[in-house]
Design an enzyme around this catalytic site. Sequence first.
Site, PDB file in Angstrom:
ATOM      1  N   GLU A  12       0.836  -1.208   0.000  1.00 43.37           N
ATOM      2  CA  GLU A  12       0.000   0.000   0.000  1.00 43.37           C
ATOM      3  C   GLU A  12       0.872   1.260   0.000  1.00 43.37           C
ATOM      4  O   GLU A  12       0.452   2.330  -0.419  1.00 43.37           O
ATOM      5  CB  GLU A  12      -0.895   0.021   1.256  1.00 43.37           C
ATOM      6  CG  GLU A  12      -1.944  -1.053   1.287  1.00 43.37           C
ATOM      7  CD  GLU A  12      -2.566  -1.199   2.673  1.00 43.37           C
ATOM      8  OE1 GLU A  12      -3.792  -1.231   2.760  1.00 43.37           O
ATOM      9  OE2 GLU A  12      -1.822  -1.282   3.671  1.00 43.37           O
ATOM     10  N   MET A 185      -8.271  -3.244   9.844  1.00 41.58           N
ATOM     11  CA  MET A 185      -7.629  -3.870  10.998  1.00 41.58           C
ATOM     12  C   MET A 185      -6.722  -2.926  11.795  1.00 41.58           C
ATOM     13  O   MET A 185      -5.961  -3.388  12.641  1.00 41.58           O
ATOM     14  CB  MET A 185      -6.834  -5.113  10.538  1.00 41.58           C
ATOM     15  CG  MET A 185      -7.723  -6.140   9.848  1.00 41.58           C
ATOM     16  SD  MET A 185      -6.838  -7.573   9.191  1.00 41.58           S
ATOM     17  CE  MET A 185      -6.318  -8.383  10.679  1.00 41.58           C
ATOM     18  N   ASP A 209     -12.731  -4.858  -1.283  1.00 41.41           N
ATOM     19  CA  ASP A 209     -13.541  -6.086  -1.314  1.00 41.41           C
ATOM     20  C   ASP A 209     -14.834  -5.850  -0.550  1.00 41.41           C
ATOM     21  O   ASP A 209     -14.991  -4.841   0.141  1.00 41.41           O
ATOM     22  CB  ASP A 209     -12.739  -7.247  -0.685  1.00 41.41           C
ATOM     23  CG  ASP A 209     -12.345  -6.944   0.747  1.00 41.41           C
ATOM     24  OD1 ASP A 209     -13.155  -7.205   1.637  1.00 41.41           O
ATOM     25  OD2 ASP A 209     -11.229  -6.424   0.981  1.00 41.41           O
TER      26      ASP A 209
END
Length: 239
Positions: A12, A185, A209
């Site tokens: 990322e 998370m 997603d």
Amino acid sequence: MTYGIICAMQEEFLKLSEVIENKEVVSLYGRDFIKGKINETSVVAVVSRIGKVAAGVTTMLLIDKFKIDAAIFCGIAGSLSDNVKIGDIVISDKCVQHDFYLSDSDIFRIPLLNVSYIPADEALTEKAKAAAVEFSQNLPDEAKEFNSNPKIHIGTVASGDQFISSTQKKEWIASKAENAKCCEMEGAAVAQVCYEANVPYTVIRVISDGADDDADINFEKFVNTASIYTKGIIKSLLK
Ligand code: ADE
């Protein structure tokens, strides 16, 4: 003014690291903190690694050792709402730990702090929103594979130490957390540390997603696109 910029994963972070100038790397506790400038603004950018503890520790180091004035977390997330599509952008107005569960009548509350939802900084949220709008209106072709017209959503980011890939679990979080837009998370850990240290924060997430039964497949495919988003949004935010 120094911004701490945090991503959970190297994938990322890759493209963002290309736009940091005058880099100086400080390694601490297994993490490389990259001090430098983006558009003349001081930054300390770092990969926290995955999960709430890793993100919380990293945020505390940014605050205590690097004296950041604000924290920005960027990365990918699963959608918690039918309106929030793959490639859309979610900006936190608050964060919650969906796996903090003391009892049925007292869900999500962090004992002693006595809060469940940790508010994001309003001014930083507005800046993040403006940057996301600018990015989405000038979306690079290489970022259009999944969504050529990303929408921006402001709402709750729900964090927990679990990759959500179950429709049943997704629906549970969406039904319990107020105005939940996405699950990931780390965000609520960054939020809690910033809240306790009185440092403004924002979480910016790109949806990779649907957090449902086939979430794993989309996640793998999306991570490179997410890196393009992170670079574009941060460059615009720090103008
Ligand atoms: N990050 C990206 N997608 C996620 C998901 N479905 N659950 C938790 N974290 C994520």
